[in-house]
Design a protein around this motif. Structure first.
Motif, PDB file in Angstrom:
ATOM      1  N   LEU A 252       0.818  -1.308  -0.064  1.00  0.00           N
ATOM      2  CA  LEU A 252       0.005  -0.027   0.117  1.00  0.00           C
ATOM      3  C   LEU A 252       0.899   1.281   0.025  1.00  0.00           C
ATOM      4  O   LEU A 252       0.701   2.342  -0.696  1.00  0.00           O
ATOM      5  CB  LEU A 252      -0.710   0.052   1.131  1.00  0.00           C
ATOM      6  N   GLN A 253       1.825   1.329   0.704  1.00  0.00           N
ATOM      7  CA  GLN A 253       2.930   2.243   1.019  1.00  0.00           C
ATOM      8  C   GLN A 253       3.445   2.653  -0.517  1.00  0.00           C
ATOM      9  O   GLN A 253       3.725   3.827  -0.822  1.00  0.00           O
ATOM     10  CB  GLN A 253       3.663   2.101   1.993  1.00  0.00           C
ATOM     11  N   GLU A 254       4.103   1.282  -1.001  1.00  0.00           N
ATOM     12  CA  GLU A 254       4.733   1.524  -2.458  1.00  0.00           C
ATOM     13  C   GLU A 254       3.486   2.168  -3.538  1.00  0.00           C
ATOM     14  O   GLU A 254       4.038   2.922  -4.293  1.00  0.00           O
ATOM     15  CB  GLU A 254       5.269   0.395  -2.727  1.00  0.00           C
ATOM     16  N   ARG A 255       2.502   1.759  -3.444  1.00  0.00           N
ATOM     17  CA  ARG A 255       1.396   2.171  -4.412  1.00  0.00           C
ATOM     18  C   ARG A 255       1.161   3.546  -4.268  1.00  0.00           C
ATOM     19  O   ARG A 255       0.969   4.433  -5.212  1.00  0.00           O
ATOM     20  CB  ARG A 255       0.154   1.246  -4.228  1.00  0.00           C
ATOM     21  N   LYS A 256       1.081   3.907  -2.781  1.00  0.00           N
ATOM     22  CA  LYS A 256       1.108   5.558  -2.664  1.00  0.00           C
ATOM     23  C   LYS A 256       2.314   6.320  -3.236  1.00  0.00           C
ATOM     24  O   LYS A 256       1.937   7.502  -3.956  1.00  0.00           O
ATOM     25  CB  LYS A 256       0.888   5.898  -1.336  1.00  0.00           C
ATOM     26  N   LEU A 257       3.384   5.893  -3.289  1.00  0.00           N
ATOM     27  CA  LEU A 257       4.622   6.569  -3.676  1.00  0.00           C
ATOM     28  C   LEU A 257       4.506   6.401  -5.280  1.00  0.00           C
ATOM     29  O   LEU A 257       4.908   7.471  -5.725  1.00  0.00           O
ATOM     30  CB  LEU A 257       5.792   5.959  -3.414  1.00  0.00           C
ATOM     31  N   VAL A 258       4.233   5.521  -5.878  1.00  0.00           N
ATOM     32  CA  VAL A 258       3.836   5.332  -7.478  1.00  0.00           C
ATOM     33  C   VAL A 258       3.004   6.355  -7.815  1.00  0.00           C
ATOM     34  O   VAL A 258       3.040   7.188  -8.779  1.00  0.00           O
ATOM     35  CB  VAL A 258       3.586   3.944  -7.959  1.00  0.00           C
TER      36      VAL A 258
ATOM     37  N   LEU B  85       7.360   5.664 -16.085  1.00  0.00           N
ATOM     38  CA  LEU B  85       8.151   5.361 -14.749  1.00  0.00           C
ATOM     39  C   LEU B  85       8.506   3.798 -14.738  1.00  0.00           C
ATOM     40  O   LEU B  85      10.003   3.476 -14.407  1.00  0.00           O
ATOM     41  CB  LEU B  85       7.185   5.188 -13.603  1.00  0.00           C
ATOM     42  N   ARG B  86       7.720   3.026 -15.360  1.00  0.00           N
ATOM     43  CA  ARG B  86       8.179   1.401 -15.623  1.00  0.00           C
ATOM     44  C   ARG B  86       9.642   1.452 -16.514  1.00  0.00           C
ATOM     45  O   ARG B  86      10.308   0.774 -16.047  1.00  0.00           O
ATOM     46  CB  ARG B  86       7.041   0.803 -16.334  1.00  0.00           C
TER      47      ARG B  86
ATOM     48  N   MET C 129      13.357   0.166 -15.251  1.00  0.00           N
ATOM     49  CA  MET C 129      13.997  -1.062 -15.781  1.00  0.00           C
ATOM     50  C   MET C 129      15.438  -0.396 -16.402  1.00  0.00           C
ATOM     51  O   MET C 129      16.253  -1.064 -16.112  1.00  0.00           O
ATOM     52  CB  MET C 129      13.101  -1.536 -16.946  1.00  0.00           C
ATOM     53  N   ASP C 130      15.513   0.714 -16.803  1.00  0.00           N
ATOM     54  CA  ASP C 130      16.608   1.244 -17.494  1.00  0.00           C
ATOM     55  C   ASP C 130      17.614   1.575 -16.361  1.00  0.00           C
ATOM     56  O   ASP C 130      18.955   1.403 -16.630  1.00  0.00           O
ATOM     57  CB  ASP C 130      16.377   2.484 -18.242  1.00  0.00           C
ATOM     58  N   LYS C 131      17.213   1.847 -15.307  1.00  0.00           N
ATOM     59  CA  LYS C 131      18.087   2.138 -14.158  1.00  0.00           C
ATOM     60  C   LYS C 131      18.243   1.189 -13.150  1.00  0.00           C
ATOM     61  O   LYS C 131      19.155   0.966 -12.215  1.00  0.00           O
ATOM     62  CB  LYS C 131      17.567   3.335 -13.245  1.00  0.00           C
ATOM     63  N   GLY C 132      17.592  -0.221 -13.501  1.00  0.00           N
ATOM     64  CA  GLY C 132      17.802  -1.383 -12.538  1.00  0.00           C
ATOM     65  C   GLY C 132      17.126  -0.993 -11.053  1.00  0.00           C
ATOM     66  O   GLY C 132      17.641  -1.507 -10.067  1.00  0.00           O
ATOM     67  N   LEU C 133      16.170  -0.086 -10.907  1.00  0.00           N
ATOM     68  CA  LEU C 133      15.765   0.250  -9.831  1.00  0.00           C
ATOM     69  C   LEU C 133      14.042  -0.423  -9.575  1.00  0.00           C
ATOM     70  O   LEU C 133      13.550  -0.572 -10.624  1.00  0.00           O
ATOM     71  CB  LEU C 133      15.443   1.595  -9.595  1.00  0.00           C
ATOM     72  N   ARG C 134      13.853  -0.895  -8.416  1.00  0.00           N
ATOM     73  CA  ARG C 134      12.329  -0.963  -8.261  1.00  0.00           C
ATOM     74  C   ARG C 134      11.518   0.280  -8.417  1.00  0.00           C
ATOM     75  O   ARG C 134      11.839   1.244  -8.153  1.00  0.00           O
ATOM     76  CB  ARG C 134      12.084  -1.466  -6.637  1.00  0.00           C
TER      77      ARG C 134
ATOM     78  N   ASP D  49      11.315   2.432  -5.417  1.00  0.00           N
ATOM     79  CA  ASP D  49      12.308   3.279  -5.236  1.00  0.00           C
ATOM     80  C   ASP D  49      12.535   4.426  -5.990  1.00  0.00           C
ATOM     81  O   ASP D  49      13.021   5.495  -5.825  1.00  0.00           O
ATOM     82  CB  ASP D  49      13.738   2.319  -5.238  1.00  0.00           C
ATOM     83  N   LEU D  50      12.388   3.886  -7.429  1.00  0.00           N
ATOM     84  CA  LEU D  50      12.613   5.140  -8.400  1.00  0.00           C
ATOM     85  C   LEU D  50      11.278   6.106  -8.139  1.00  0.00           C
ATOM     86  O   LEU D  50      11.577   7.379  -8.134  1.00  0.00           O
ATOM     87  CB  LEU D  50      12.381   4.625  -9.902  1.00  0.00           C
ATOM     88  N   ALA D  51      10.079   5.741  -7.937  1.00  0.00           N
ATOM     89  CA  ALA D  51       9.250   6.895  -7.361  1.00  0.00           C
ATOM     90  C   ALA D  51       9.455   7.702  -6.217  1.00  0.00           C
ATOM     91  O   ALA D  51       9.343   8.975  -6.389  1.00  0.00           O
ATOM     92  CB  ALA D  51       7.694   6.052  -7.108  1.00  0.00           C
ATOM     93  N   GLN D  52      10.191   7.061  -5.170  1.00  0.00           N
ATOM     94  CA  GLN D  52      10.529   7.778  -4.199  1.00  0.00           C
ATOM     95  C   GLN D  52      11.845   9.131  -4.608  1.00  0.00           C
ATOM     96  O   GLN D  52      11.633   9.978  -3.994  1.00  0.00           O
ATOM     97  CB  GLN D  52      11.227   6.946  -2.982  1.00  0.00           C
ATOM     98  N   ARG D  53      12.650   8.447  -5.445  1.00  0.00           N
ATOM     99  CA  ARG D  53      13.786   9.467  -5.969  1.00  0.00           C
ATOM    100  C   ARG D  53      12.926  10.526  -6.746  1.00  0.00           C
ATOM    101  O   ARG D  53      13.418  11.845  -6.364  1.00  0.00           O
ATOM    102  CB  ARG D  53      14.662   8.668  -6.755  1.00  0.00           C
TER     103      ARG D  53
END
Length: 210
Positions: free
Chosen positions: A156-162, A184-185, A189-194, A197-201
């Protein structure tokens, strides 16, 4: 198939195995404690330590790393449990309470605090093993539920970030929600991040630029 390793048991108990011979109550309590320990040994358990319920208990539990904690309490079961619960707060372990305290008004609180089995007024040695097996099964079931709940909360927390990150991209790029998510997807994939994690950045960078 190799046999299962013996359960490493830590007993939290007062020193009652050598009581004053003139103290009948202490003598009965000592006999109950001896019976319990005999039952543990007959069940194939490895009693790694017997410790008092004091301020040093959390440190000793962390050092010993037992598989299970047996609380052998006399009349002050509530006070003893408080020490044990504090000692297992950061690393949960199955807890079994054996007590001669017939005041069961705090059983509900004990179960809520993490006690997996609560046995009043002693137990025959041959019944110890089934009690431990039930306590371990209950502990493992509860830990599974805790992990599932933690996973749901994380999702749920990750969904909120996205969702927040999509909103930022939609505002900055003037794109649709589907386009923002696709971007975002691809970036993840290009940066090798979840994705989370990318959304948080992205959220952090947006706050710096705001």
């Amino acid at each position: 198939m190799s046999p299962s390793p013996a359960l490493r048991i830590l007993i939290v108990a007062p020193e009652t195995l050598t009581p004053d011979p003139d103290d009948a109550v202490a003598g009965w309590q000592a006999e109950r404690s001896r019976s319990l320990r005999i039952g543990l040994l007959e069940a194939g358990c490895n009693i790694v330590a017997v410790l008092p319920a004091d301020a040093y208990l959390p440190e000793r539990v962390a050092q010993i790393q037992p598989d299970m904690i047996i609380v052998d309490a006399e009349s002050e079961a509530r006070d003893t449990l408080e020490h044990v619960v504090m000692a297992t707060r950061d690393a949960r372990r199955p807890i079994v309470l054996f007590t001669d305290d017939e005041d069961t008004s705090h059983v509900r609180d004990a179960i809520a605090a993490g006690v997996n089995a609560y046995v009043v007024a002693g137990l025959a040695p041959e019944r110890v093993k089934p009690v431990l097996e039930v306590a371990m099964a209950r502990f493992q079931h509860e830990e599974g539920l805790r992990r599932e709940l933690a996973d749901v909360r994380t999702q749920l927390q990750e969904r909120k970030l996205v969702d927040r990150a999509k909103g930022i991209l939609m505002a900055r790029l003037g794109c649709t929600e589907a386009q923002a998510y696709a971007r975002l997807r691809k970036l993840s994939m290009d940066k090798g991040l979840r994705l989370a994690d990318l959304a948080q950045r992205l959220i952090d960078a947006n706050e710096l630029l705001a």
